[in-house]
Design a protein around this motif. Structure first.
Motif, PDB file in Angstrom:
ATOM      1  N   LEU A 117       2.406   9.372 -10.988  1.00 48.99           N
ATOM      2  CA  LEU A 117       2.981   8.445 -11.958  1.00 48.99           C
ATOM      3  C   LEU A 117       2.067   7.244 -12.166  1.00 48.99           C
ATOM      4  O   LEU A 117       1.396   6.796 -11.241  1.00 48.99           O
ATOM      5  CB  LEU A 117       4.356   7.958 -11.479  1.00 48.99           C
ATOM      6  CG  LEU A 117       5.440   9.041 -11.337  1.00 48.99           C
ATOM      7  CD1 LEU A 117       6.660   8.475 -10.623  1.00 48.99           C
ATOM      8  CD2 LEU A 117       5.816   9.587 -12.696  1.00 48.99           C
ATOM      9  N   THR A 118       2.050   6.714 -13.384  1.00 48.02           N
ATOM     10  CA  THR A 118       1.261   5.522 -13.686  1.00 48.02           C
ATOM     11  C   THR A 118       2.094   4.276 -13.463  1.00 48.02           C
ATOM     12  O   THR A 118       3.335   4.330 -13.374  1.00 48.02           O
ATOM     13  CB  THR A 118       0.769   5.540 -15.137  1.00 48.02           C
ATOM     14  OG1 THR A 118       1.906   5.455 -16.017  1.00 48.02           O
ATOM     15  CG2 THR A 118      -0.012   6.822 -15.436  1.00 48.02           C
ATOM     16  N   LEU A 173       4.963  -4.910 -11.032  1.00 46.32           N
ATOM     17  CA  LEU A 173       4.787  -3.756 -10.159  1.00 46.32           C
ATOM     18  C   LEU A 173       3.407  -3.782  -9.504  1.00 46.32           C
ATOM     19  O   LEU A 173       3.263  -3.470  -8.318  1.00 46.32           O
ATOM     20  CB  LEU A 173       4.973  -2.458 -10.945  1.00 46.32           C
ATOM     21  CG  LEU A 173       4.839  -1.157 -10.147  1.00 46.32           C
ATOM     22  CD1 LEU A 173       5.820  -1.112  -8.983  1.00 46.32           C
ATOM     23  CD2 LEU A 173       5.042   0.053 -11.062  1.00 46.32           C
ATOM     24  N   SER A 174       2.401  -4.190 -10.276  1.00 48.93           N
ATOM     25  CA  SER A 174       1.045  -4.279  -9.728  1.00 48.93           C
ATOM     26  C   SER A 174       0.984  -5.306  -8.600  1.00 48.93           C
ATOM     27  O   SER A 174       0.327  -5.076  -7.577  1.00 48.93           O
ATOM     28  CB  SER A 174       0.063  -4.660 -10.836  1.00 48.93           C
ATOM     29  OG  SER A 174      -1.244  -4.792 -10.327  1.00 48.93           O
ATOM     30  N   ARG A 175       1.671  -6.422  -8.766  1.00 50.15           N
ATOM     31  CA  ARG A 175       1.683  -7.448  -7.706  1.00 50.15           C
ATOM     32  C   ARG A 175       2.418  -6.944  -6.467  1.00 50.15           C
ATOM     33  O   ARG A 175       2.038  -7.271  -5.340  1.00 50.15           O
ATOM     34  CB  ARG A 175       2.324  -8.737  -8.221  1.00 50.15           C
ATOM     35  CG  ARG A 175       1.465  -9.487  -9.235  1.00 50.15           C
ATOM     36  CD  ARG A 175       1.931 -10.922  -9.399  1.00 50.15           C
ATOM     37  NE  ARG A 175       3.308 -11.013  -9.873  1.00 50.15           N
ATOM     38  CZ  ARG A 175       3.644 -11.033 -11.160  1.00 50.15           C
ATOM     39  NH1 ARG A 175       2.709 -10.954 -12.097  1.00 50.15           N
ATOM     40  NH2 ARG A 175       4.907 -11.126 -11.518  1.00 50.15           N
ATOM     41  N   LEU A 176       3.471  -6.145  -6.667  1.00 50.36           N
ATOM     42  CA  LEU A 176       4.184  -5.569  -5.520  1.00 50.36           C
ATOM     43  C   LEU A 176       3.255  -4.657  -4.728  1.00 50.36           C
ATOM     44  O   LEU A 176       3.217  -4.700  -3.497  1.00 50.36           O
ATOM     45  CB  LEU A 176       5.407  -4.778  -5.993  1.00 50.36           C
ATOM     46  CG  LEU A 176       6.584  -5.559  -6.569  1.00 50.36           C
ATOM     47  CD1 LEU A 176       7.638  -4.603  -7.100  1.00 50.36           C
ATOM     48  CD2 LEU A 176       7.183  -6.487  -5.531  1.00 50.36           C
ATOM     49  N   GLU A 177       2.486  -3.825  -5.434  1.00 53.87           N
ATOM     50  CA  GLU A 177       1.609  -2.872  -4.761  1.00 53.87           C
ATOM     51  C   GLU A 177       0.418  -3.560  -4.092  1.00 53.87           C
ATOM     52  O   GLU A 177      -0.108  -3.041  -3.097  1.00 53.87           O
ATOM     53  CB  GLU A 177       1.111  -1.834  -5.765  1.00 53.87           C
ATOM     54  CG  GLU A 177       2.203  -0.883  -6.240  1.00 53.87           C
ATOM     55  CD  GLU A 177       1.676   0.250  -7.092  1.00 53.87           C
ATOM     56  OE1 GLU A 177       2.448   1.184  -7.391  1.00 53.87           O
ATOM     57  OE2 GLU A 177       0.474   0.218  -7.450  1.00 53.87           O
ATOM     58  N   SER A 178      -0.005  -4.681  -4.631  1.00 56.06           N
ATOM     59  CA  SER A 178      -1.150  -5.389  -4.046  1.00 56.06           C
ATOM     60  C   SER A 178      -0.732  -6.335  -2.933  1.00 56.06           C
ATOM     61  O   SER A 178      -1.587  -6.910  -2.249  1.00 56.06           O
ATOM     62  CB  SER A 178      -1.894  -6.167  -5.136  1.00 56.06           C
ATOM     63  OG  SER A 178      -1.083  -7.204  -5.657  1.00 56.06           O
ATOM     64  N   GLY A 179       0.585  -6.520  -2.752  1.00 52.56           N
ATOM     65  CA  GLY A 179       1.071  -7.412  -1.712  1.00 52.56           C
ATOM     66  C   GLY A 179       1.148  -8.865  -2.133  1.00 52.56           C
ATOM     67  O   GLY A 179       1.486  -9.731  -1.333  1.00 52.56           O
ATOM     68  N   ARG A 180       0.855  -9.145  -3.402  1.00 53.46           N
ATOM     69  CA  ARG A 180       0.925 -10.531  -3.872  1.00 53.46           C
ATOM     70  C   ARG A 180       2.362 -10.955  -4.163  1.00 53.46           C
ATOM     71  O   ARG A 180       2.625 -12.129  -4.387  1.00 53.46           O
ATOM     72  CB  ARG A 180       0.070 -10.695  -5.137  1.00 53.46           C
ATOM     73  CG  ARG A 180      -1.437 -10.630  -4.872  1.00 53.46           C
ATOM     74  CD  ARG A 180      -2.214 -10.746  -6.160  1.00 53.46           C
ATOM     75  NE  ARG A 180      -2.018  -9.569  -6.996  1.00 53.46           N
ATOM     76  CZ  ARG A 180      -2.254  -9.537  -8.300  1.00 53.46           C
ATOM     77  NH1 ARG A 180      -2.662 -10.621  -8.925  1.00 53.46           N
ATOM     78  NH2 ARG A 180      -2.069  -8.421  -8.983  1.00 53.46           N
ATOM     79  N   LEU A 208      11.883   1.401 -14.072  1.00 55.73           N
ATOM     80  CA  LEU A 208      12.509   0.417 -13.188  1.00 55.73           C
ATOM     81  C   LEU A 208      13.001  -0.802 -13.945  1.00 55.73           C
ATOM     82  O   LEU A 208      13.813  -1.571 -13.433  1.00 55.73           O
ATOM     83  CB  LEU A 208      11.510   0.006 -12.103  1.00 55.73           C
ATOM     84  CG  LEU A 208      12.051  -0.701 -10.858  1.00 55.73           C
ATOM     85  CD1 LEU A 208      13.082   0.174 -10.149  1.00 55.73           C
ATOM     86  CD2 LEU A 208      10.912  -1.041  -9.910  1.00 55.73           C
ATOM     87  N   GLY A 209      12.493  -0.992 -15.175  1.00 53.86           N
ATOM     88  CA  GLY A 209      12.906  -2.132 -15.984  1.00 53.86           C
ATOM     89  C   GLY A 209      12.211  -3.427 -15.609  1.00 53.86           C
ATOM     90  O   GLY A 209      12.793  -4.508 -15.733  1.00 53.86           O
ATOM     91  N   ILE A 210      10.950  -3.321 -15.135  1.00 56.72           N
ATOM     92  CA  ILE A 210      10.175  -4.508 -14.809  1.00 56.72           C
ATOM     93  C   ILE A 210       8.831  -4.417 -15.520  1.00 56.72           C
ATOM     94  O   ILE A 210       8.498  -3.379 -16.105  1.00 56.72           O
ATOM     95  CB  ILE A 210       9.950  -4.661 -13.287  1.00 56.72           C
ATOM     96  CG1 ILE A 210       9.142  -3.471 -12.747  1.00 56.72           C
ATOM     97  CG2 ILE A 210      11.279  -4.795 -12.555  1.00 56.72           C
ATOM     98  CD1 ILE A 210       8.773  -3.590 -11.275  1.00 56.72           C
ATOM     99  N   SER A 211       8.059  -5.489 -15.488  1.00 59.37           N
ATOM    100  CA  SER A 211       6.759  -5.489 -16.145  1.00 59.37           C
ATOM    101  C   SER A 211       5.726  -4.772 -15.281  1.00 59.37           C
ATOM    102  O   SER A 211       5.879  -4.665 -14.057  1.00 59.37           O
ATOM    103  CB  SER A 211       6.293  -6.916 -16.425  1.00 59.37           C
ATOM    104  OG  SER A 211       6.016  -7.588 -15.208  1.00 59.37           O
ATOM    105  N   PRO A 271       0.810  -1.226   0.000  1.00 59.82           N
ATOM    106  CA  PRO A 271       0.000   0.000   0.000  1.00 59.82           C
ATOM    107  C   PRO A 271       0.842   1.273   0.000  1.00 59.82           C
ATOM    108  O   PRO A 271       0.459   2.277  -0.610  1.00 59.82           O
ATOM    109  CB  PRO A 271      -0.816  -0.121   1.288  1.00 59.82           C
ATOM    110  CG  PRO A 271      -0.919  -1.602   1.525  1.00 59.82           C
ATOM    111  CD  PRO A 271       0.397  -2.158   1.068  1.00 59.82           C
ATOM    112  N   ARG A 272       1.993   1.258   0.679  1.00 60.05           N
ATOM    113  CA  ARG A 272       2.862   2.437   0.691  1.00 60.05           C
ATOM    114  C   ARG A 272       3.422   2.709  -0.702  1.00 60.05           C
ATOM    115  O   ARG A 272       3.554   3.866  -1.121  1.00 60.05           O
ATOM    116  CB  ARG A 272       4.017   2.259   1.682  1.00 60.05           C
ATOM    117  CG  ARG A 272       3.631   2.491   3.132  1.00 60.05           C
ATOM    118  CD  ARG A 272       4.823   2.256   4.050  1.00 60.05           C
ATOM    119  NE  ARG A 272       4.471   2.558   5.415  1.00 60.05           N
ATOM    120  CZ  ARG A 272       4.554   3.760   5.967  1.00 60.05           C
ATOM    121  NH1 ARG A 272       4.973   4.780   5.248  1.00 60.05           N
ATOM    122  NH2 ARG A 272       4.212   3.953   7.224  1.00 60.05           N
ATOM    123  N   LEU A 273       3.775   1.636  -1.412  1.00 56.79           N
ATOM    124  CA  LEU A 273       4.294   1.806  -2.770  1.00 56.79           C
ATOM    125  C   LEU A 273       3.230   2.447  -3.659  1.00 56.79           C
ATOM    126  O   LEU A 273       3.524   3.352  -4.438  1.00 56.79           O
ATOM    127  CB  LEU A 273       4.720   0.455  -3.348  1.00 56.79           C
ATOM    128  CG  LEU A 273       5.899  -0.247  -2.665  1.00 56.79           C
ATOM    129  CD1 LEU A 273       6.186  -1.573  -3.348  1.00 56.79           C
ATOM    130  CD2 LEU A 273       7.141   0.632  -2.683  1.00 56.79           C
TER     131      LEU A 273
END
Length: 208
Positions: free
Chosen positions: A43-44, A59-66, A52-55, A32-34
């Protein structure tokens, strides 16, 4: 003799070992902080993922905690968002009261946070670039209340249709629900100390 002191927050034992259960809430809050930090910067997902050089899905999984972020990803995100790594991950307080601000540049202005993230009232030093006479003053409105103190230079504060000129050492306060904006009154830079709610800070710093 063991001279190590127990952590007052109960997160380490007398031998310095960290309790994994105490760290779990911190780890769970990273996603959630990300997301909050990215949206505050305007930023989108695709913009950050490309830099960052990632998909985007990663990034979406990082932000959702998955997915849990690795240190190299967190360092990269901290650089992109221009925040301290401790602030990005919500690291527990160390007892050191000093603030290590990271400048944020938005539309030619430089914002230097002087309080910790999520403080009830945030203090920010703002450097306003030189402004040509006759150029428009952009105004915005949002919930909250704001206080200004001119540290150096001269500032034109526009509230609604009225413009007030503030000299060095002068202060102003106003309801931010009224359309407002401020610029340097000359072609030279001006510096302002501003106090406002966390909502106000996100509005100002998050604009691009």
């Amino acid at each position: 003799m063991d001279t190590s002191a127990p952590d007052p927050h109960g997160k380490t034992d007398p031998h310095g070992r960290v309790d994994p259960d105490a760290l779990e809430p911190v780890i769970e809050s990273i996603g959630p902080r990300l997301r909050e930090t990215r949206t505050a910067r305007g930023l989108t997902l695709s913009e950050v993922a490309e830099r960052l050089g990632i998909s985007v899905s990663t990034l979406s999984r990082l932000e959702s905690g998955r997915r849990r972020a690795t240190l190299d990803l967190l360092i990269g995100l901290a650089r992109i968002y221009r925040v301290a790594l401790d602030d990005l991950v919500g690291a527990p307080a160390t007892g050191d009261p000093r603030i290590r601000p990271t400048p944020v540049r938005v539309n030619g202005m430089v914002f230097l946070p002087l309080t910790s993230r999520n403080a009830p009232v945030e203090a920010v030093k703002i450097v306003l670039p030189g402004h040509r006479p006759g150029d428009p003053i952009t105004q915005r409105a949002h919930g909250g209340y704001e206080w200004l103190y001119v540290l150096s230079g001269t500032v034109d504060l526009k509230l609604g249709p009225a413009i007030t000129r503030l000299e060095t050492g002068e202060a102003a306060e106003f309801d931010t629900r009224e359309p407002h904006g401020m610029v340097s009154a000359t072609t030279s830079a001006a510096e302002v100390l501003a106090l406002f709610s966390a909502e106000g800070e996100r509005i100002h710093v998050g604009l691009h």
